[in-house]
Design a protein around this motif. Structure first.
Motif, short mmCIF file in Angstrom:
data_model
loop_
_atom_site.label_atom_id
_atom_site.label_comp_id
_atom_site.label_asym_id
_atom_site.label_seq_id
_atom_site.Cartn_x
_atom_site.Cartn_y
_atom_site.Cartn_z
N LYS A 73 96.43 59.15 -70.07
CA LYS A 73 96.29 57.88 -69.35
C LYS A 73 95.13 57.93 -68.37
CE LYS A 73 101.00 56.14 -69.65
NZ LYS A 73 102.15 55.60 -68.94
N LEU A 74 94.91 59.08 -67.76
CA LEU A 74 93.80 59.25 -66.83
C LEU A 74 92.46 59.32 -67.56
CD1 LEU A 74 95.44 61.88 -64.46
CD2 LEU A 74 94.67 59.60 -63.76
N ILE A 78 100.09 55.43 -61.52
CA ILE A 78 100.13 54.86 -62.87
C ILE A 78 100.61 53.42 -62.76
CG2 ILE A 78 101.23 54.97 -65.14
CD1 ILE A 78 101.70 57.91 -64.67
N ASN A 79 99.97 52.57 -63.53
CA ASN A 79 100.41 51.18 -63.67
C ASN A 79 100.32 50.84 -65.15
OD1 ASN A 79 101.15 48.54 -63.35
ND2 ASN A 79 99.32 47.92 -62.22
N ASP A 85 99.66 51.37 -68.76
CA ASP A 85 98.86 52.34 -69.50
C ASP A 85 97.65 52.82 -68.72
OD1 ASP A 85 100.50 52.37 -71.72
OD2 ASP A 85 99.47 50.71 -72.69
N LYS A 86 97.52 52.37 -67.48
CA LYS A 86 96.37 52.76 -66.66
C LYS A 86 96.82 53.77 -65.61
CE LYS A 86 94.64 48.05 -67.02
NZ LYS A 86 94.41 46.84 -66.25
N ALA A 87 95.91 54.68 -65.26
CA ALA A 87 96.23 55.66 -64.24
C ALA A 87 94.94 56.08 -63.52
CB ALA A 87 96.90 56.88 -64.86
N VAL A 88 95.09 56.46 -62.25
CA VAL A 88 93.95 56.97 -61.48
C VAL A 88 94.42 58.11 -60.59
CG1 VAL A 88 92.63 54.81 -61.39
CG2 VAL A 88 94.27 55.31 -59.58
N ASN A 105 90.93 53.81 -54.99
CA ASN A 105 90.92 53.86 -56.45
C ASN A 105 92.14 53.15 -57.04
OD1 ASN A 105 88.58 55.35 -56.36
ND2 ASN A 105 89.54 57.28 -57.02
N SER A 117 91.90 49.54 -58.49
CA SER A 117 91.31 49.30 -59.80
C SER A 117 92.34 49.15 -60.91
CB SER A 117 90.33 50.42 -60.15
OG SER A 117 91.03 51.63 -60.42
N ILE A 118 93.60 49.54 -60.65
CA ILE A 118 94.62 49.43 -61.70
C ILE A 118 95.77 48.50 -61.32
CG2 ILE A 118 94.09 51.69 -62.68
CD1 ILE A 118 96.75 52.68 -61.35
#
Length: 113
Positions: A48-49, A95-96, A98-101, A108, A111-112
């Motif tokens: 995911k990252l 994580i949100n 399928d997005k992760a930072v 940062n 951005s998700i």
């Protein structure tokens, strides 16, 4: 659902948590040192990252320097090291879906969201 992998003793992790608390969205806190990730969970998180496993390692940690630094490790071995020693995992991670930072800096996270 938003999830933050959090270490309360880390100032950067606390900053990430504060940023999430200011949002008007529900989230879950996982204290990953108390609730270690499985190898499968960590592998999914790395995907995911969209990073290499070594990019998630806190390479300045004493455990890394003493046991792993200078070795040629496969991605699988690096993931195993993080599973065995969760303190090696960079923090915080948000994580949100399928997005992760990696929330360093905490901004940062935006951005998700």
């Amino acid at each position: 659902m938003i999830t933050i992998y959090h270490n309360p003793r880390c100032s950067k992790s606390r900053e990430g948590l504060q940023l999430l608390e200011l949002q008007d969205k529900p989230f879950t806190v996982v204290k990953y040192l108390n609730e270690p990730l499985s190898k499968q969970e960590l592998t999914t998180l790395i995907k995911k990252l969209a990073i290499n496993p070594i990019d998630l390692v806190r390479q300045k940690e004493a455990i890394w320097k003493e046991q792993y630094k200078g070795q040629e490790l496969t991605d699988d071995a690096i993931i195993d090291a993080m599973v065995q020693h969760p303190s090696l995992i960079e923090r915080p991670i948000v994580i949100n879906g399928d997005k992760a930072v990696i929330a360093r800096p905490a901004e940062n996270i935006k951005s998700i969201l």
